[in-house]
Design an enzyme around this catalytic site. Structure first.
Site, PDB file in Angstrom:
ATOM      1  CG  HIS A 157      94.776  71.005  -8.826  1.00  0.00           C
ATOM      2  ND1 HIS A 157      94.777  69.917  -9.678  1.00  0.00           N
ATOM      3  CD2 HIS A 157      93.806  70.765  -7.913  1.00  0.00           C
ATOM      4  CE1 HIS A 157      93.840  69.066  -9.303  1.00  0.00           C
ATOM      5  NE2 HIS A 157      93.237  69.553  -8.245  1.00  0.00           N
ATOM      6  N   GLY A 208      84.717  68.785 -11.339  1.00  0.00           N
ATOM      7  CA  GLY A 208      83.607  68.259 -12.121  1.00  0.00           C
ATOM      8  C   GLY A 208      83.964  67.134 -13.055  1.00  0.00           C
ATOM      9  CG  ASN A 209      86.409  67.240 -16.283  1.00  0.00           C
ATOM     10  OD1 ASN A 209      85.290  67.160 -16.782  1.00  0.00           O
ATOM     11  ND2 ASN A 209      87.304  68.121 -16.676  1.00  0.00           N
ATOM     12  CG  ASP A 214      95.975  72.325 -15.007  1.00  0.00           C
ATOM     13  OD1 ASP A 214      95.178  73.112 -14.483  1.00  0.00           O
ATOM     14  OD2 ASP A 214      95.752  71.731 -16.080  1.00  0.00           O
ATOM     15  CD  GLU A 264      91.308  75.667 -19.101  1.00  0.00           C
ATOM     16  OE1 GLU A 264      91.255  74.579 -18.501  1.00  0.00           O
ATOM     17  OE2 GLU A 264      90.638  75.903 -20.106  1.00  0.00           O
ATOM     18  CG  ASP A 303      87.517  76.577 -22.276  1.00  0.00           C
ATOM     19  OD1 ASP A 303      87.750  76.085 -21.163  1.00  0.00           O
ATOM     20  OD2 ASP A 303      87.203  75.888 -23.277  1.00  0.00           O
ATOM     21  CB  ALA A 304      90.660  74.726 -23.820  1.00  0.00           C
TER      22      ALA A 304
END
EC number: 3.2.1.141
Length: 658
Positions: A329, A431-432, A326, A301, A264-265
């Site tokens: 998207h 979700g954000n 990203d 990510e 993650d991140a």
């Protein structure tokens, strides 16, 4: 395979049935192992040098409940494998050797052939457990997916959470079913031919219930993230801290047979050591893969298009298998919805061409202030950006980003399509949003079909967010369950973030800590076989099948990929197999009007092939929604090279020629 890896921290069962408990702490306090069940006893932990303490028990079965008394404080083990009563309860021992695996013949699919399906365990099924999720895996396998990716499963506070607030990194959440439930899930997945990837957080720990600082300097005083302090990977006691987090990751692949990890991140995983912790994890994963004879993947990510993540270690990079990007998207979403706030500012369009007429303009739509902050001149056409992404892998390569107000992105030198994971939806981008709307609430069916074909027939590794494959109407909200004060702070912070992004306030969106935020996010499985939703699922299955069977789509490479632009709103991507014998063309009409052009102009780079036949057209009546009026495709089924006859693609149409 568990015998190939022994974590340095925590308890482990010895061959004679006894247990060795290991703890690392810099606190100059006596440490006592307190066994609470099945046979209550207390055993002082002996100092072994370097901050390590050890205690050995008599033979006892797995599943013993215990804590560690450090000075006068009774604490759960920082390397607890299971917290059956939650973060405030005792730890429980776990014996990986006791589980009987049936997956000895399984081998993970290589990344060029992967199709990933992202799952949040708590909302994937009504039960919210790993065992219930395992029962749904046959439907996922039928789709043609090759791997499932589980959002974080570590123990967190409260009744519901996305998983990124974990405070016991070694534990498997008790509400999901604990360690053996995860093993049963992986074993079931492998039996169906599905790989399993775990989502791991190495950039911070949760804001409540974190006991690590009570044992030592696990967290950095220098490195901080938006969510809290970063682990101390380069501090004075870095060796033990690094070992703690490295083993936490490796055990998921060794003790739970996971086939890889999504990190993650990664830009927020901060480490000034000579060898970055991410590079060390990739190196040790490759050692484990070689020792076990398995294919293991580490995926990052990263929102920054960082080429060093996937550059081989021999060339000075980290050597990861792939990274999330990203740009795909953002370009597709901006084109379909017309949104231009936040990170969509870099892919601005002036209107919302694919928005359904019945969707009200309030929930989640951008504010007028955001439109003023992000004028069209600051961005690029999303169709132009998407064409560049098909050619290079990502779009941002050092340009100024309006949202970040600074340049970012590396030149993708050496990047291959199989190292780029792309998506139309995922937990973050859905979700954000203030209302957690999925794409179906923002676009028309034709646009979603075109986008699905662009995703699944792209040269990149596609990721499907749970429920996307049948247009599940349930939103996916952001949800947490902390203490009342922290819940209030989180809700306020979310409102500030939404305003800064440019979203309009949504009075009907549930607060993150409300039961509705969690309950409303559950999938509606009963819809999968109803008329419209079954049609969407069939389209996804058809696209994946074509991806896996057409020789020209099976081995993605930028060296065998061609892009042409016969019309301003059309992108044509040509692909060949490595031997350049077979070829195919994916023609995307990324606009709300029909597009007319010459097939000869579209396929000029591969004109040596005599003819192509229709393999898929998303405007065919068989894919139409029963509730909408759509243009029907009127296209020939065979196209000859050198054909100058104009061809008209209906609005929002994907046409695959092979």
């Amino acid at each position: 395979m568990h015998t190939l890896f022994v974590p340095a921290h925590g308890p482990r069962r010895l061959p004679d049935g006894s247990w060795l408990f290991r703890l690392w702490t810099t606190r100059r306090k006596p440490a006592v192992l307190v066994i609470e069940a099945p046979c209550p006893q207390e055993i002082p932990m002996k100092a072994c040098g370097g901050g390590w303490r050890e205690a050995r028990t008599a033979p006892m079965p797995a599943g013993a409940l215990y804590r560690i008394r450090l000075g006068d404080e009774l604490l759960a083990d920082p390397a607890s494998a299971h917290q059956p009563q939650g973060i405030d309860g005792p730890s429980m021992t776990d014996d990986p050797a006791a589980f009987i695996w049936t997956d000895s013949g399984f081998g993970a699919v290589a990344m060029p052939h992967a199709v990933i399906y992202e799952i949040h365990t708590g909302t994937f099924t009504p039960e919210g457990t790993l065992d219930a999720a395992a029962g749904r895996l046959p439907r996922i396998a039928e789709l043609g997916v090759t791997a499932v990716e589980l959002m974080p499963l570590t123990e967190t506070t409260g009744r519901w959470n996305w998983g990124y607030d974990g405070v016991f990194p070694y534990s498997i959440h008790h509400r999901a079913g604990g360690p053996d439930a995860l093993r049963r899930f992986v074993d079931t997945a492998h039996g169906l031919g599905l790989s399993v990837y775990g989502d791991v957080v190495l950039n911070h720990l949760g804001p409540e219930g974190n006991n690590l600082p009570k044992f030592g300097p696990y967290l950095s005083r220098r490195h901080h993230t938006p969510w809290g302090a970063c682990p101390s990977f380069d501090g004075a006691s870095a060796q033990a801290v690094r070992r703690y987090f490295l083993d936490c990751c490796l055990r998921l692949m060794a003790h739970f047979h996971m086939d890889g990890l999504r990190l993650d991140a990664t830009p927020y995983v901060q480490d000034d050591s000579a060898e970055h912790i991410l590079a060390a994890l990739t190196r040790e994963t490759q050692v484990l893969a070689a020792a076990s004879g398995r294919r293991l993947h580490i995926m990052a990510e990263s929102t920054r298009n960082e080429i060093h993540l996937t550059t081989p270690r021999s060339a000075g990079g980290y050597g990861m298998a792939a990274q999330w990007s990203d740009d795909f998207h953002h370009a597709v979403h901006a084109r379909l919805t017309g949104e231009s706030c936040g990170y969509y500012a870099a892919f601005h369009t002036a209107q919302n061409p694919a928005k359904p007429a019945q969707t009200p303009p309030a929930a989640g739509q951008q504010s007028k202030e955001a439109q003023k902050r992000c004028p069209p001149a600051a961005a690029v056409s999303p169709v132009d950006a998407l064409a560049e992404i098909f050619v290079r892998g990502w779009f941002r390569q050092g340009q100024l980003c309006p949202w970040r107000k600074q340049p970012f992105g590396d030149q993708p030198r050496g990047l291959q399509p199989s190292q780029v994971i792309v998506y139309l939806q995922n937990h973050d981008v859905t979700g954000n949003r203030p209302s957690g709307e999925r794409l179906h609430a923002l676009t028309c069916p034709a646009a979603r079909r075109m986008a699905a074909a662009a995703l699944l027939l792209s040269p990149f590794v596609p990721l499907i967010f749970m429920g996307e494959e049948y247009d599940d109407p349930a939103p996916f909200h952001f949800f947490v369950d902390h203490s009342p004060e922290l819940n209030r702070q989180v809700a306020q912070g979310r409102r500030r973030e939404a305003a800064a992004f440019g979203w309009m306030p949504c009075a009907t969106a549930p607060e993150p800590h409300s039961p509705a935020a969690f309950e409303n996010s559950r999938l509606s499985w009963h819809l999968q076989d109803t008329r419209y939703h079954a049609t969407v699922r069939d389209l996804y299955r058809r696209c994946i099948r074509l991806r896996q069977t057409l020789p020209s789509l099976d081995s993605p490479s930028f060296e065998t990929l061609y892009v042409s632009r016969p019309h301003p709103q059309v992108i044509c991507t040509g692909r060949t197999d490595p031997a350049r014998i077979y070829s195919s063309w994916l023609l995307l009409n990324c606009g709300p009007q029909a597009a007319t052009f010459s097939i000869d102009a579209a396929t000029a780079p591969l004109a040596r092939q005599q003819a192509w036949s229709q393999a898929l057209c998303t405007a065919d009546r068989r894919w139409h929604s029963p509730h909408t009026q759509e243009d029907e495709a009127d296209l020939p089924h065979r196209f000859a090279a050198g054909t100058h006859i104009p061809v008209t693609l209906p609005p929002w149409c994907a046409l695959l020629l092979a």
